[in-house]
Design a protein around this motif. Structure first.
Motif, PDB file in Angstrom:
ATOM      1  N   LEU A 103       0.832  -1.203   0.000  1.00  0.00           N
ATOM      2  CA  LEU A 103       0.000   0.000   0.000  1.00  0.00           C
ATOM      3  C   LEU A 103       0.865   1.250   0.000  1.00  0.00           C
ATOM      4  O   LEU A 103       0.548   2.236  -0.669  1.00  0.00           O
ATOM      5  CB  LEU A 103      -0.940  -0.014   1.208  1.00  0.00           C
ATOM      6  N   MET A 104       1.963   1.219   0.747  1.00  0.00           N
ATOM      7  CA  MET A 104       2.879   2.357   0.766  1.00  0.00           C
ATOM      8  C   MET A 104       3.425   2.662  -0.627  1.00  0.00           C
ATOM      9  O   MET A 104       3.726   3.812  -0.957  1.00  0.00           O
ATOM     10  CB  MET A 104       4.052   2.074   1.713  1.00  0.00           C
ATOM     11  N   GLN A 105       3.539   1.617  -1.435  1.00  0.00           N
ATOM     12  CA  GLN A 105       4.145   1.767  -2.760  1.00  0.00           C
ATOM     13  C   GLN A 105       3.114   1.876  -3.884  1.00  0.00           C
ATOM     14  O   GLN A 105       3.462   1.848  -5.062  1.00  0.00           O
ATOM     15  CB  GLN A 105       5.080   0.582  -3.016  1.00  0.00           C
ATOM     16  N   LEU A 106       1.844   2.051  -3.525  1.00  0.00           N
ATOM     17  CA  LEU A 106       0.769   2.095  -4.517  1.00  0.00           C
ATOM     18  C   LEU A 106       0.627   3.510  -5.100  1.00  0.00           C
ATOM     19  O   LEU A 106      -0.455   4.100  -5.130  1.00  0.00           O
ATOM     20  CB  LEU A 106      -0.545   1.639  -3.884  1.00  0.00           C
ATOM     21  N   THR A 107       1.722   4.063  -5.553  1.00  0.00           N
ATOM     22  CA  THR A 107       1.751   5.467  -5.962  1.00  0.00           C
ATOM     23  C   THR A 107       1.012   5.741  -7.267  1.00  0.00           C
ATOM     24  O   THR A 107       0.701   6.894  -7.563  1.00  0.00           O
ATOM     25  CB  THR A 107       3.199   5.958  -6.087  1.00  0.00           C
ATOM     26  N   ASP A 108       0.724   4.717  -8.040  1.00  0.00           N
ATOM     27  CA  ASP A 108      -0.038   4.933  -9.271  1.00  0.00           C
ATOM     28  C   ASP A 108      -1.502   5.249  -8.976  1.00  0.00           C
ATOM     29  O   ASP A 108      -2.214   5.766  -9.854  1.00  0.00           O
ATOM     30  CB  ASP A 108       0.030   3.700 -10.175  1.00  0.00           C
ATOM     31  N   TYR A 109      -1.949   4.944  -7.763  1.00  0.00           N
ATOM     32  CA  TYR A 109      -3.359   5.129  -7.435  1.00  0.00           C
ATOM     33  C   TYR A 109      -3.591   6.041  -6.228  1.00  0.00           C
ATOM     34  O   TYR A 109      -4.650   6.668  -6.140  1.00  0.00           O
ATOM     35  CB  TYR A 109      -4.010   3.762  -7.173  1.00  0.00           C
ATOM     36  N   LEU A 110      -2.646   6.087  -5.298  1.00  0.00           N
ATOM     37  CA  LEU A 110      -2.813   6.919  -4.112  1.00  0.00           C
ATOM     38  C   LEU A 110      -2.283   8.329  -4.347  1.00  0.00           C
ATOM     39  O   LEU A 110      -1.230   8.520  -4.940  1.00  0.00           O
ATOM     40  CB  LEU A 110      -2.066   6.321  -2.923  1.00  0.00           C
ATOM     41  N   ASP A 111      -3.024   9.308  -3.862  1.00  0.00           N
ATOM     42  CA  ASP A 111      -2.558  10.692  -3.899  1.00  0.00           C
ATOM     43  C   ASP A 111      -1.921  11.093  -2.569  1.00  0.00           C
ATOM     44  O   ASP A 111      -1.048  11.958  -2.534  1.00  0.00           O
ATOM     45  CB  ASP A 111      -3.733  11.623  -4.206  1.00  0.00           C
ATOM     46  N   VAL A 112      -2.381  10.463  -1.499  1.00  0.00           N
ATOM     47  CA  VAL A 112      -1.872  10.759  -0.157  1.00  0.00           C
ATOM     48  C   VAL A 112      -1.829   9.458   0.645  1.00  0.00           C
ATOM     49  O   VAL A 112      -2.738   8.629   0.521  1.00  0.00           O
ATOM     50  CB  VAL A 112      -2.775  11.776   0.591  1.00  0.00           C
ATOM     51  N   LEU A 113      -0.800   9.286   1.447  1.00  0.00           N
ATOM     52  CA  LEU A 113      -0.703   8.143   2.360  1.00  0.00           C
ATOM     53  C   LEU A 113      -0.570   8.670   3.778  1.00  0.00           C
ATOM     54  O   LEU A 113       0.305   9.495   4.060  1.00  0.00           O
ATOM     55  CB  LEU A 113       0.498   7.267   2.016  1.00  0.00           C
ATOM     56  N   ILE A 114      -1.439   8.200   4.667  1.00  0.00           N
ATOM     57  CA  ILE A 114      -1.420   8.649   6.065  1.00  0.00           C
ATOM     58  C   ILE A 114      -1.121   7.463   6.964  1.00  0.00           C
ATOM     59  O   ILE A 114      -1.936   6.532   7.068  1.00  0.00           O
ATOM     60  CB  ILE A 114      -2.770   9.279   6.465  1.00  0.00           C
ATOM     61  N   PRO A 115       0.027   7.445   7.633  1.00  0.00           N
ATOM     62  CA  PRO A 115       0.293   6.411   8.637  1.00  0.00           C
ATOM     63  C   PRO A 115      -0.189   6.892  10.005  1.00  0.00           C
ATOM     64  O   PRO A 115       0.196   7.973  10.461  1.00  0.00           O
ATOM     65  CB  PRO A 115       1.819   6.274   8.599  1.00  0.00           C
ATOM     66  N   ARG A 116      -1.043   6.116  10.644  1.00  0.00           N
ATOM     67  CA  ARG A 116      -1.537   6.482  11.977  1.00  0.00           C
ATOM     68  C   ARG A 116      -1.079   5.406  12.953  1.00  0.00           C
ATOM     69  O   ARG A 116      -1.723   4.376  13.107  1.00  0.00           O
ATOM     70  CB  ARG A 116      -3.068   6.590  11.980  1.00  0.00           C
ATOM     71  N   GLY A 117       0.033   5.658  13.596  1.00  0.00           N
ATOM     72  CA  GLY A 117       0.578   4.653  14.499  1.00  0.00           C
ATOM     73  C   GLY A 117       1.853   5.131  15.147  1.00  0.00           C
ATOM     74  O   GLY A 117       2.136   6.331  15.204  1.00  0.00           O
ATOM     75  N   GLY A 118       2.655   4.174  15.607  1.00  0.00           N
ATOM     76  CA  GLY A 118       3.860   4.487  16.347  1.00  0.00           C
ATOM     77  C   GLY A 118       5.054   4.798  15.468  1.00  0.00           C
ATOM     78  O   GLY A 118       4.983   4.861  14.234  1.00  0.00           O
ATOM     79  N   LYS A 119       6.186   4.955  16.135  1.00  0.00           N
ATOM     80  CA  LYS A 119       7.425   5.337  15.460  1.00  0.00           C
ATOM     81  C   LYS A 119       7.822   4.324  14.394  1.00  0.00           C
ATOM     82  O   LYS A 119       8.282   4.695  13.309  1.00  0.00           O
ATOM     83  CB  LYS A 119       8.537   5.468  16.504  1.00  0.00           C
ATOM     84  N   GLY A 120       7.632   3.037  14.678  1.00  0.00           N
ATOM     85  CA  GLY A 120       8.025   2.002  13.731  1.00  0.00           C
ATOM     86  C   GLY A 120       7.274   2.122  12.417  1.00  0.00           C
ATOM     87  O   GLY A 120       7.865   1.958  11.336  1.00  0.00           O
ATOM     88  N   LEU A 121       5.967   2.409  12.489  1.00  0.00           N
ATOM     89  CA  LEU A 121       5.162   2.557  11.279  1.00  0.00           C
ATOM     90  C   LEU A 121       5.631   3.765  10.475  1.00  0.00           C
ATOM     91  O   LEU A 121       5.776   3.694   9.252  1.00  0.00           O
ATOM     92  CB  LEU A 121       3.683   2.691  11.638  1.00  0.00           C
ATOM     93  N   ILE A 122       5.862   4.876  11.162  1.00  0.00           N
ATOM     94  CA  ILE A 122       6.304   6.093  10.475  1.00  0.00           C
ATOM     95  C   ILE A 122       7.631   5.854   9.767  1.00  0.00           C
ATOM     96  O   ILE A 122       7.816   6.232   8.606  1.00  0.00           O
ATOM     97  CB  ILE A 122       6.453   7.260  11.469  1.00  0.00           C
ATOM     98  N   GLU A 123       8.553   5.200  10.455  1.00  0.00           N
ATOM     99  CA  GLU A 123       9.870   4.931   9.861  1.00  0.00           C
ATOM    100  C   GLU A 123       9.745   4.008   8.656  1.00  0.00           C
ATOM    101  O   GLU A 123      10.454   4.177   7.653  1.00  0.00           O
ATOM    102  CB  GLU A 123      10.797   4.319  10.909  1.00  0.00           C
TER     103      GLU A 123
END
Length: 220
Positions: free
Chosen positions: A189-209
């Motif tokens: 999903l993070m790499q689905l740039t052909d379809y996503l305009d924005v990616l929002i991670p809602r979680g801890g430091k590990g997810l953000i990194e």
């Protein structure tokens, strides 16, 4: 095309319809979602009970189990929150910073939908609805990827929302849930740039990194 890419393409198509939906239609969809959550409360609670049983068997902590647990009061609170979102002013179509250029041309800035938003979040089933409602209000389609511990709960609520959205004439794919809860699906999903305009991670430091690392590998 992978299943996730198909989901992305469907969301992209739905986003086009949602972008031109007026305030009233979006509000109707949100109120339909709130109604559906309470009408299908028994199904949602049954799915959540299965999630909680599996989480206990896996030795999840009491604090995390409390975040996972749904009750009739919590579902009522989630539905109330959706109605509150419906009552907010529509953020789309606002014209601001109008000015006249030396040549007499008047220009300004107008708020428009972002398109398709991907949201990755932890095992909090309420976020499934909260995030979808906010995206819908702002005219955006959303692809949700929640934590595996809450998958059954999220799936039940996502299906309620999809049926409710379709009932008012908008595409059900305005809201969709990733069906694969593996770590690989989050990366995909993070790499689905052909379809996503924005990616929002809602979680801890590990997810953000993880999001930062995966996006750094993509050449846009």
């Amino acid at each position: 095309m992978t299943a996730l890419e198909q989901q992305g393409a469907a969301a992209r198509q739905a986003a086009r319809a949602l972008a031109i939906a007026g305030t009233n239609l979006k509000s109707q969809a949100l109120h339909a979602i709130a109604d559906a959550l309470q009408i299908h409360q028994a199904d949602i609670l049954a799915a959540n009970a299965a999630d909680c049983d599996a989480a206990r068997a896996a030795g999840i902590s009491q604090s995390l189990l409390d975040r996972l647990l749904l009750t009739p009061d919590r579902i009522a609170g989630i539905a109330k929150g959706v109605r509150e979102v419906a009552a907010l002013p529509d953020p789309i179509g606002i014209v601001k910073e109008m000015r006249t250029m030396p040549n007499g041309l008047t220009i300004g800035r107008k708020t428009v939908p972002l398109g398709v938003i991907g949201i990755i979040y932890e095992a909090r089933p309420n976020v499934t609805v909260d995030a979808a409602a906010l995206c819908l209000k702002a005219g955006n389609a959303v692809i949700l990827r929640g934590g595996k511990e809450a998958f059954r709960s999220s799936q039940a609520m996502a299906e309620c929302m999809r049926q409710a959205i379709a009932s008012v004439g908008l595409p059900a794919d305005c809201v969709s849930l990733v069906q694969d809860t593996s770590r690989e699906s989050a990366t995909a999903l993070m790499q689905l740039t052909d379809y996503l305009d924005v990616l929002i991670p809602r979680g801890g430091k590990g997810l953000i990194e993880s999001v930062v690392q995966n996006l750094s590998l993509i050449h846009i």
